[in-house]
Design an enzyme around this catalytic site. Sequence first.
Site, PDB file in Angstrom:
ATOM      1  N   GLN A  87      -5.295  -0.462  -4.561  1.00 51.72           N
ATOM      2  CA  GLN A  87      -5.950  -1.573  -5.251  1.00 51.72           C
ATOM      3  C   GLN A  87      -6.738  -1.097  -6.463  1.00 51.72           C
ATOM      4  O   GLN A  87      -6.787  -1.779  -7.493  1.00 51.72           O
ATOM      5  CB  GLN A  87      -6.860  -2.324  -4.270  1.00 51.72           C
ATOM      6  CG  GLN A  87      -7.513  -3.565  -4.883  1.00 51.72           C
ATOM      7  CD  GLN A  87      -8.324  -4.352  -3.868  1.00 51.72           C
ATOM      8  OE1 GLN A  87      -8.007  -4.352  -2.674  1.00 51.72           O
ATOM      9  NE2 GLN A  87      -9.375  -5.004  -4.317  1.00 51.72           N
TER      10      GLN A  87
ATOM     11  N   HIS B 251      -6.202  -5.799   3.338  1.00 46.49           N
ATOM     12  CA  HIS B 251      -5.185  -4.760   3.515  1.00 46.49           C
ATOM     13  C   HIS B 251      -4.724  -4.713   4.969  1.00 46.49           C
ATOM     14  O   HIS B 251      -5.536  -4.542   5.888  1.00 46.49           O
ATOM     15  CB  HIS B 251      -5.765  -3.398   3.106  1.00 46.49           C
ATOM     16  CG  HIS B 251      -6.057  -3.291   1.641  1.00 46.49           C
ATOM     17  ND1 HIS B 251      -5.348  -2.458   0.797  1.00 46.49           N
ATOM     18  CD2 HIS B 251      -6.985  -3.918   0.866  1.00 46.49           C
ATOM     19  CE1 HIS B 251      -5.827  -2.575  -0.435  1.00 46.49           C
ATOM     20  NE2 HIS B 251      -6.818  -3.447  -0.423  1.00 46.49           N
TER      21      HIS B 251
ATOM     22  N   CYS C  24      -3.203  -2.389   6.357  1.00 46.01           N
ATOM     23  CA  CYS C  24      -3.433  -1.071   6.933  1.00 46.01           C
ATOM     24  C   CYS C  24      -4.818  -0.976   7.571  1.00 46.01           C
ATOM     25  O   CYS C  24      -5.086  -0.055   8.354  1.00 46.01           O
ATOM     26  CB  CYS C  24      -3.263   0.021   5.876  1.00 46.01           C
ATOM     27  SG  CYS C  24      -4.364  -0.134   4.452  1.00 46.01           S
TER      28      CYS C  24
ATOM     29  N   CYS D 185       0.848  -1.185   0.000  1.00 41.20           N
ATOM     30  CA  CYS D 185       0.000   0.000   0.000  1.00 41.20           C
ATOM     31  C   CYS D 185       0.888   1.241   0.000  1.00 41.20           C
ATOM     32  O   CYS D 185       1.793   1.376   0.827  1.00 41.20           O
ATOM     33  CB  CYS D 185      -0.897  -0.019   1.235  1.00 41.20           C
ATOM     34  SG  CYS D 185      -1.702   1.563   1.593  1.00 41.20           S
ATOM     35  N   GLU D 186       0.655   2.147  -0.941  1.00 41.78           N
ATOM     36  CA  GLU D 186       1.509   3.322  -1.031  1.00 41.78           C
ATOM     37  C   GLU D 186       1.251   4.338   0.073  1.00 41.78           C
ATOM     38  O   GLU D 186       2.045   5.259   0.266  1.00 41.78           O
ATOM     39  CB  GLU D 186       1.338   3.998  -2.388  1.00 41.78           C
ATOM     40  CG  GLU D 186      -0.022   4.639  -2.612  1.00 41.78           C
ATOM     41  CD  GLU D 186      -0.107   5.318  -3.971  1.00 41.78           C
ATOM     42  OE1 GLU D 186      -0.845   6.311  -4.071  1.00 41.78           O
ATOM     43  OE2 GLU D 186       0.551   4.869  -4.927  1.00 41.78           O
ATOM     44  N   HIS D 187       0.171   4.179   0.817  1.00 33.37           N
ATOM     45  CA  HIS D 187      -0.143   5.133   1.887  1.00 33.37           C
ATOM     46  C   HIS D 187       0.598   4.817   3.184  1.00 33.37           C
ATOM     47  O   HIS D 187       0.990   5.729   3.911  1.00 33.37           O
ATOM     48  CB  HIS D 187      -1.645   5.151   2.150  1.00 33.37           C
ATOM     49  CG  HIS D 187      -2.449   5.561   0.961  1.00 33.37           C
ATOM     50  ND1 HIS D 187      -3.688   5.033   0.666  1.00 33.37           N
ATOM     51  CD2 HIS D 187      -2.173   6.452  -0.034  1.00 33.37           C
ATOM     52  CE1 HIS D 187      -4.151   5.586  -0.447  1.00 33.37           C
ATOM     53  NE2 HIS D 187      -3.246   6.447  -0.885  1.00 33.37           N
ATOM     54  N   HIS D 188       0.776   3.508   3.480  1.00 30.74           N
ATOM     55  CA  HIS D 188       1.410   3.121   4.740  1.00 30.74           C
ATOM     56  C   HIS D 188       2.597   2.177   4.560  1.00 30.74           C
ATOM     57  O   HIS D 188       3.241   1.796   5.537  1.00 30.74           O
ATOM     58  CB  HIS D 188       0.370   2.451   5.662  1.00 30.74           C
ATOM     59  CG  HIS D 188      -0.806   3.317   5.964  1.00 30.74           C
ATOM     60  ND1 HIS D 188      -1.994   3.213   5.273  1.00 30.74           N
ATOM     61  CD2 HIS D 188      -0.979   4.310   6.875  1.00 30.74           C
ATOM     62  CE1 HIS D 188      -2.862   4.102   5.742  1.00 30.74           C
ATOM     63  NE2 HIS D 188      -2.268   4.787   6.709  1.00 30.74           N
TER      64      HIS D 188
END
Length: 280
Positions: free
Chosen positions: A211, A239, A241, A170-173
């Site tokens: 995703q 996920h 996250c 995941c590019e956010h976390h």
Amino acid sequence: MEQDEWSKNATSSLDGHPHGESSLADGASLSQRPPTTPRIREGLGFRPPSGISTPQYSSRAVGKPASPLPDGNGLGWPAKSTHLRLNATAEERAEREKKLSTAVRTILECIGEDPDREGLLKTPDRYAKALLWMTRGYEERLADIINDAVFEEDHDEMVLVRDIDISSLCEHHLVPFTGKIAIAYIPNKLVLGLSKLARIAEVFSRRLQVQERLTKQVALAVQEAIRPRGVAVVMEATHMCMTMRGVQKPGAVTVTSCMLGCFRTQQKTREEFLTLIKGR
């Protein structure tokens, strides 16, 4: 075939055709192709170089044909530093790994750990190597992945590969999400090697992702490679996250889909696909 003709074919294929019907325009374009003309190994697979615009961004160069895959190197949506990593020398690769290892050591210090204790001595180097491996999709060209595994075949029924295991970050976390993806298409005189569907999904999953974007990129890559009558992709993933931080809801599953061509315009075709992927 000239570049503007490829652009017109791309537009017509995205509109799609009814399941089982053929297009006179498509047939004409195939019949006009010189039988002795070698396949052009540029851009994606044997396609001519793609344009520069992407579905995610509105920028478009005047006079350039629109294409879902914008990169002439066949990377497909390259990030700011992707080309640097793709073309790096052995010395530059070693320097990048060393820089990443130093950053991991800083992270260990920031969370209150001692990077010099026995259990963590080699952790920065290990994680640097692991992260570069988990994001190796930045170094893989779709042209090399697909190679020459495109074949002329008189088959106009659905081709489906389901239950393809997928792992990404995941590019956010920067934590993993894992799941399965199903890819289907209805050929338009050309079929793709079955393993290449899984390889395309693997290339895009081995990048920092969300995703929703991953699902669409896989669909558009198949569309660009063989110009089928339609492409359908459905992905289900869990996920980390959501399960190990934040809302902490283990068991929650995210489902995303992308329908192109006849899968979008023909309800029966779409229902057949959804029925087949549920028949596990």
